[in-house]
Motif scaffolding. Sequence first.
Motif, PDB file in Angstrom:
ATOM      1  N   TYR A 103       0.842  -1.197   0.000  1.00 35.94           N
ATOM      2  CA  TYR A 103       0.000   0.000   0.000  1.00 35.94           C
ATOM      3  C   TYR A 103       0.882   1.255   0.000  1.00 35.94           C
ATOM      4  N   PRO A 104       1.734   1.431  -0.973  1.00 37.38           N
ATOM      5  CA  PRO A 104       2.631   2.595  -0.939  1.00 37.38           C
ATOM      6  C   PRO A 104       1.871   3.913  -1.031  1.00 37.38           C
ATOM      7  N   GLY A 105       2.008   4.735   0.001  1.00 35.32           N
ATOM      8  CA  GLY A 105       1.394   6.069  -0.025  1.00 35.32           C
ATOM      9  C   GLY A 105      -0.067   6.107   0.337  1.00 35.32           C
ATOM     10  N   VAL A 106      -0.703   4.939   0.643  1.00 34.66           N
ATOM     11  CA  VAL A 106      -2.128   4.933   0.987  1.00 34.66           C
ATOM     12  C   VAL A 106      -2.272   5.331   2.453  1.00 34.66           C
ATOM     13  N   PRO A 107      -3.041   6.376   2.751  1.00 33.41           N
ATOM     14  CA  PRO A 107      -3.174   6.829   4.152  1.00 33.41           C
ATOM     15  C   PRO A 107      -3.787   5.751   5.042  1.00 33.41           C
ATOM     16  N   ASN A 108      -3.306   5.685   6.285  1.00 30.72           N
ATOM     17  CA  ASN A 108      -3.851   4.815   7.335  1.00 30.72           C
ATOM     18  C   ASN A 108      -3.710   3.326   7.028  1.00 30.72           C
ATOM     19  N   PHE A 109      -2.805   2.975   6.122  1.00 31.02           N
ATOM     20  CA  PHE A 109      -2.533   1.578   5.832  1.00 31.02           C
ATOM     21  C   PHE A 109      -1.038   1.323   5.944  1.00 31.02           C
TER      22      PHE A 109
END
Length: 354
Positions: free
Chosen positions: A29-35
């Motif tokens: 999850y590169p760059g996905v917030p809250n993950f």
Amino acid sequence: MIKVIALLLLLQNAASGEKYYLEFDRFLYPGVPNFPEYGVMMVLDGFLAFYHDEKVNHINQDWLKQYVKEHTEEWQSDVGACLAYNFIFKDQTKNFNTQSNQSEGNEIIQQIIRCDWDEETDNTNGHVKFGNNGEDFITLDAKTETWFATNPKAEVIIETWNADKTTYEITKYIIQNGCLPLLKAFVKYEKSYLNTKVLPSVFLLQKSPSSPVTCHATGFFPDKGIMFWRKDGEEIHEGVEHGDLLPNDDGSFQMSVYLEALKIPPEDWGRYECVFQLSGVQNYVVTKLDQDSIRSNNPKKEGLLTTTSIAVIATMGCVIVIIIVALSSTAFKKRNVTHSIERSSTPSSETASL
């Protein structure tokens, strides 16, 4: 997050008969917030066994905890290898979003490596596929050792992978030397654990006097349990609603069955029972419909004073009467003492004239 994953896995079809499978699901999850940037799940026959990311390292099954306890060094080595594969996974998929024109920072990349084992015939199979931003992307035909693009955007990538067998050889090694040995070892421990029968704790719950009475069972294992309401020893269906079977975090299960009790006269409640039956266990868990046993968020139960309530009120009444009598007696004694003091301290006419 783990609860959601476990619930989704429960809805899958588990392997039947003597066939088993072990699956490794990896996520980027590169760059996905809250993950987390990287996560991996290990799934045995449709049930979440292990989950890891940079913040969570969670064993979800008791049989796996026992395996880890008895094979600590092997487990640490396996987990280390699994986590080290993170760097290979990132390198393998670095061009995924270049091909799909996905803007950086919103990528979700998934890889599933699965091995199947037929215990009866000892036949084994391996399956591998990649997903990209919710879409099927690449899959492997293990028989021909060929990668196929399940999405036109992946055509350029599989040309490279099929020309250079490195990606295939790495995947083949993981299946044969990682997935299959673990699958066979885990099945042994899972079978031993599945032979264990655990009965649930059962509670009666009710939100308000007008709500259905919920009979809730939790902590049972395995998931082969049924619940029903019965009257005078006979199962009933009218006014009864069944809830879903749900997993608990510790690998056990829970379920509920509801009864519309508002129309049942209070004097008939004793004729009703909630019954839980676990497959392979002769003893049932029977819970009588009893007003005193119901747990409720409503502190005031309308329409019916329970035996306990009456006893409490009677006891409080007796205590109050005793207190009043004691206070009255004390006040009376004080009044008499005061009068005696006043009489003894008042001079008589004869003493006053001297």
